[in-house]
Design an enzyme around this catalytic site. Structure first.
Site, PDB file in Angstrom:
ATOM      1  N   GLU A   1      99.756 -27.364  58.360  1.00  0.00           N
ATOM      2  CA  GLU A   1      98.931 -27.553  57.173  1.00  0.00           C
ATOM      3  C   GLU A   1      98.203 -28.896  57.213  1.00  0.00           C
ATOM      4  O   GLU A   1      97.011 -28.994  56.896  1.00  0.00           O
ATOM      5  CB  GLU A   1      99.794 -27.472  55.911  1.00  0.00           C
ATOM      6  CG  GLU A   1     100.508 -26.153  55.703  1.00  0.00           C
ATOM      7  CD  GLU A   1     101.895 -26.114  56.311  1.00  0.00           C
ATOM      8  OE1 GLU A   1     102.688 -25.264  55.900  1.00  0.00           O
ATOM      9  OE2 GLU A   1     102.199 -26.941  57.215  1.00  0.00           O
TER      10      GLU A   1
ATOM     11  N   HIS B   1     106.788 -29.288  23.264  1.00  0.00           N
ATOM     12  CA  HIS B   1     105.884 -28.257  22.762  1.00  0.00           C
ATOM     13  C   HIS B   1     105.681 -27.152  23.789  1.00  0.00           C
ATOM     14  O   HIS B   1     104.730 -26.374  23.688  1.00  0.00           O
ATOM     15  CB  HIS B   1     104.546 -28.885  22.374  1.00  0.00           C
ATOM     16  CG  HIS B   1     104.652 -29.829  21.224  1.00  0.00           C
ATOM     17  ND1 HIS B   1     104.470 -29.440  19.917  1.00  0.00           N
ATOM     18  CD2 HIS B   1     104.990 -31.144  21.178  1.00  0.00           C
ATOM     19  CE1 HIS B   1     104.654 -30.477  19.113  1.00  0.00           C
ATOM     20  NE2 HIS B   1     104.970 -31.519  19.857  1.00  0.00           N
TER      21      HIS B   1
ATOM     22  N   GLU C   1     115.622 -29.048  48.443  1.00  0.00           N
ATOM     23  CA  GLU C   1     115.529 -28.947  49.899  1.00  0.00           C
ATOM     24  C   GLU C   1     116.771 -29.522  50.559  1.00  0.00           C
ATOM     25  O   GLU C   1     117.185 -29.086  51.630  1.00  0.00           O
ATOM     26  CB  GLU C   1     114.271 -29.668  50.408  1.00  0.00           C
ATOM     27  CG  GLU C   1     113.940 -29.337  51.859  1.00  0.00           C
ATOM     28  CD  GLU C   1     112.553 -29.807  52.268  1.00  0.00           C
ATOM     29  OE1 GLU C   1     111.612 -28.997  52.211  1.00  0.00           O
ATOM     30  OE2 GLU C   1     112.418 -30.985  52.650  1.00  0.00           O
TER      31      GLU C   1
ATOM     32  N   LYS D   1     104.527 -36.822  61.437  1.00  0.00           N
ATOM     33  CA  LYS D   1     105.330 -37.492  62.463  1.00  0.00           C
ATOM     34  C   LYS D   1     104.928 -37.023  63.860  1.00  0.00           C
ATOM     35  O   LYS D   1     104.725 -37.829  64.769  1.00  0.00           O
ATOM     36  CB  LYS D   1     106.812 -37.244  62.205  1.00  0.00           C
ATOM     37  CG  LYS D   1     107.739 -38.000  63.159  1.00  0.00           C
ATOM     38  CD  LYS D   1     109.200 -37.640  62.937  1.00  0.00           C
ATOM     39  CE  LYS D   1     109.694 -38.076  61.580  1.00  0.00           C
ATOM     40  NZ  LYS D   1     111.147 -37.802  61.392  1.00  0.00           N
TER      41      LYS D   1
ATOM     42  N   LYS E   1     106.972 -20.147  57.898  1.00  0.00           N
ATOM     43  CA  LYS E   1     105.928 -20.738  58.748  1.00  0.00           C
ATOM     44  C   LYS E   1     105.717 -19.916  60.012  1.00  0.00           C
ATOM     45  O   LYS E   1     104.581 -19.692  60.451  1.00  0.00           O
ATOM     46  CB  LYS E   1     106.303 -22.177  59.116  1.00  0.00           C
ATOM     47  CG  LYS E   1     106.165 -23.178  57.987  1.00  0.00           C
ATOM     48  CD  LYS E   1     106.391 -24.587  58.517  1.00  0.00           C
ATOM     49  CE  LYS E   1     106.139 -25.633  57.451  1.00  0.00           C
ATOM     50  NZ  LYS E   1     106.265 -27.010  57.972  1.00  0.00           N
TER      51      LYS E   1
ATOM     52  N   GLY F   1     111.755 -36.305  55.817  1.00  0.00           N
ATOM     53  CA  GLY F   1     110.491 -36.304  55.085  1.00  0.00           C
ATOM     54  C   GLY F   1     110.643 -36.633  53.617  1.00  0.00           C
ATOM     55  O   GLY F   1     109.889 -37.430  53.050  1.00  0.00           O
ATOM     56  N   ARG F   2     111.638 -36.030  52.955  1.00  0.00           N
ATOM     57  CA  ARG F   2     111.799 -36.239  51.514  1.00  0.00           C
ATOM     58  C   ARG F   2     112.441 -37.590  51.195  1.00  0.00           C
ATOM     59  O   ARG F   2     112.579 -37.941  50.026  1.00  0.00           O
ATOM     60  CB  ARG F   2     112.597 -35.088  50.906  1.00  0.00           C
ATOM     61  CG  ARG F   2     113.953 -34.857  51.539  1.00  0.00           C
ATOM     62  CD  ARG F   2     114.532 -33.514  51.094  1.00  0.00           C
ATOM     63  NE  ARG F   2     115.776 -33.163  51.778  1.00  0.00           N
ATOM     64  CZ  ARG F   2     115.836 -32.601  52.975  1.00  0.00           C
ATOM     65  NH1 ARG F   2     114.735 -32.347  53.656  1.00  0.00           N
ATOM     66  NH2 ARG F   2     117.009 -32.289  53.513  1.00  0.00           N
TER      67      ARG F   2
END
Length: 550
Positions: A214, A385, A354, A208, A513, A268-269
């Site tokens: 990152e 399994h 979050e 944004k 961060k 964001g999510r």
């Protein structure tokens, strides 16, 4: 308005008394006592069906939970969210991911701005661009059509589009291969670049602000790689941006005509419905992307209008709240019985944890109950399994959400019946378990000697009484997937209201961060190293020593 502490409310205390009265009931007992239990404790909407009958509750429990939801203001805050009120109180923002999937022409203004018109202007831009790429009209700098798309983002800018592209694999364009890079670990970018050709690759940089550390490190690495294999005046044909920072996008070398904006009221999510979903539209086409939005919108309308007792997101939230608060469930396992949903548990980890992984109420007070459970999972039948052993016979009780499609998108004979048989059998097994008497009778019928029965019986006994939900859809198509994601979005919202926490900020992401910036500078030797604790200092020294061996 400051909410009273959750445990002091009359509705919560009524639930606590109800739990004390009913805590000895088992799921076996509940099913034996009511042959209508399945029909009474299930509901459907927007192409989804929810069976919550395999939870240790009944109709009276649901009524008390709905009373609590009303007392905590779920309906009031739901309406405020859809109206564009600034319910994200710590950031003074509206929460309008639902507006991203509203049909054209639905009037909604925030701060005087026509949100619906803005959304559809960007959707029109997405349609025009994706049509050109998919048709082959958009060419790279050497005149070749695009064959690979690399999405560079992190968090919701990665998890959402990646999960959806994988889930809708059956609808993907045959020429376009989608790649996703999120991790600042160079191995992630290295693996992606090894698979693509600079002449035919399109990079999407999703940030944004165009400053996400990152994402921008990965974006500059991709840019440098392209310039080594291409030419600088071809950069604009191979890079586009999902951002609002026009100046930074242009400085990077991207034509700002190929910048796709979104808004600060999109978390964001919750952003896969926005321009962050550009990889999805490229992969499946704008028509299917529109179906994806429409499926979510249909679930939105159900959430807005259905009474809480028949409201799928509310029911999923209330059942989860009951299991967390009164049944002691510290985690929730997501078990999609559909390989194409293999990233859905990871997607829900971010969405739920979050959003609701917090300990402070909206008014700044500590919460007085546990909040969000740990969310984790894996596709069935692989999960059977792996970690199902712990769920069946471990010391913790972990609820499970089983998710399945009644029909496959493949034509391989026999596979889907086997898949569904396993899904339904596991939910039954978690509910019923197997008593020691049943185990002994079974072993005796097989002719096992008595001493061996004594040895084996405790190990083959299953306590059962383990809760689960089953969510079904007809087929995993774009509309059904849109509804499924919206179901969990609204579930998360309802639980946040019950706990009186703000589900739409994420301050907990920031501390690490900030510290990482200082340590990175110390690793590169730029300033004098700050003194940390002895552990961190020791780790930094080991890393600096290893640099000499690179």
């Amino acid at each position: 308005m400051r909410q009273p502490a959750l445990t002091t409310t009359a509705a919560y205390q009524a639930l606590a008394a109800h739990h004390a009265e009913t805590r000895q009931r088992t799921l076996r007992d509940l099913f034996a006592a009511d042959n209508q239990r399945f029909s009474q404790l299930s509901a459907g909407a927007a192409g989804l069906f929810l069976d919550y009958s395999k939870n240790r509750l009944d109709g009276a429990t649901i009524k008390l939970l709905a009373d609590l939801a009303r007392e905590r203001g779920v309906e009031r805050l739901r309406d405020a969210m859809f109206a564009g009120e600034k319910i994200n109180i710590t950031e003074q923002r509206a929460v309008l991911h639902t507006a991203l999937r509203m049909p054209r022409g639905n009037a909604l203004k925030v701060d005087g701005q026509d949100v619906n018109a803005d959304v559809h202007a960007v959707l029109d831009q997405i349609r025009d661009f994706t049509d050109r790429v998919r048709s082959g009209a958009w060419l790279g700098h050497t005149g070749k059509p695009i064959t690979d798309v690399v999405n560079i983002g992190i968090g919701g800018s990665d998890l959402g589009p990646k999960m959806v592209c994988l889930a809708l694999r059956s609808y993907a364009h045959p020429r376009l291969k989608m790649h996703f890079v999120s991790n600042v670990d160079g191995h992630d970018m290295d693996a992606a670049l090894a698979q693509v050709n600079a002449e035919t690759t399109l990079f999407i940089v999703a940030s944004k602000t165009f400053t996400t550390a990152e994402t921008m490190m990965n974006a500059h690495t991709a840019r440098n790689w392209f310039l080594q294999h291409g030419k600088e005046d071809g950069l604009a044909k191979h890079f586009v941006a999902v951002s609002t920072n026009k100046e930074a996008v242009g400085k990077f070398g991207i034509d700002t005509a190929n910048m796709f904006p979104f808004w600060d009221w999109v978390g964001g999510r919750y952003s896969v419905w926005s321009a962050i979903g550009l990889p999805v539209a490229l992969s499946v086409g704008f028509g299917y992307f529109s179906d994806f939005l429409a499926g979510a919108h249909e679930l939105d309308q159900h959430f807005r209008t259905a009474p809480l007792e028949k409201n799928l997101p509310a029911l999923l939230a209330l059942v989860g709240f009951w299991n967390r608060q009164f049944e002691g469930a510290a985690s929730l396992s997501i078990a999609p019985y559909h390989q194409d949903l293999n990233r859905f548990p990871a997607y829900l980890q971010q969405l739920d944890m979050e959003s609701n992984g917090k300990r402070i109420t909206r008014s700044g007070q500590p919460v007085d109950t546990p909040t969000c459970p740990v969310v984790w999972g894996e596709c069935g039948t692989n999960a059977q399994h792996a970690y199902f052993q712990l769920l069946h016979q471990g010391t913790d009780m972990t609820p499970i959400d089983f998710i399945a499609a009644l029909r496959p998108t493949h034509d391989l004979e026999g596979h889907h019946d086997a898949l569904l048989a396993n899904c339904f059998a596991q939910s039954e097994a978690f509910m019923t378990g197997k008593t020691e008497l049943e185990v002994r009778a079974e072993l005796a019928a097989q002719g096992v000697p008595g001493a061996q029965i004594d040895l084996l019986a405790p190990h083959k006994t299953f306590p059962g009484n383990r809760p689960s939900n089953t969510i079904l859809m007809d087929v995993l198509n774009p509309a059904a997937l849109g509804a499924l994601i919206a179901l969990y979005e609204h579930k998360t919202f309802v639980q946040g209201v019950l706990w009186d926490i703000n589900s739409f900020d994420q301050w907990g992401v920031e501390l690490g961060k900030v510290l990482a910036k200082a340590i990175q500078a110390e690793l590169t030797g730029e300033p004098q190293p700050a003194r940390h604790d002895s552990s961190t200092n020791g780790l930094i020294e080991m890393a600096k020593a290893a640099q000499e061996l690179r």
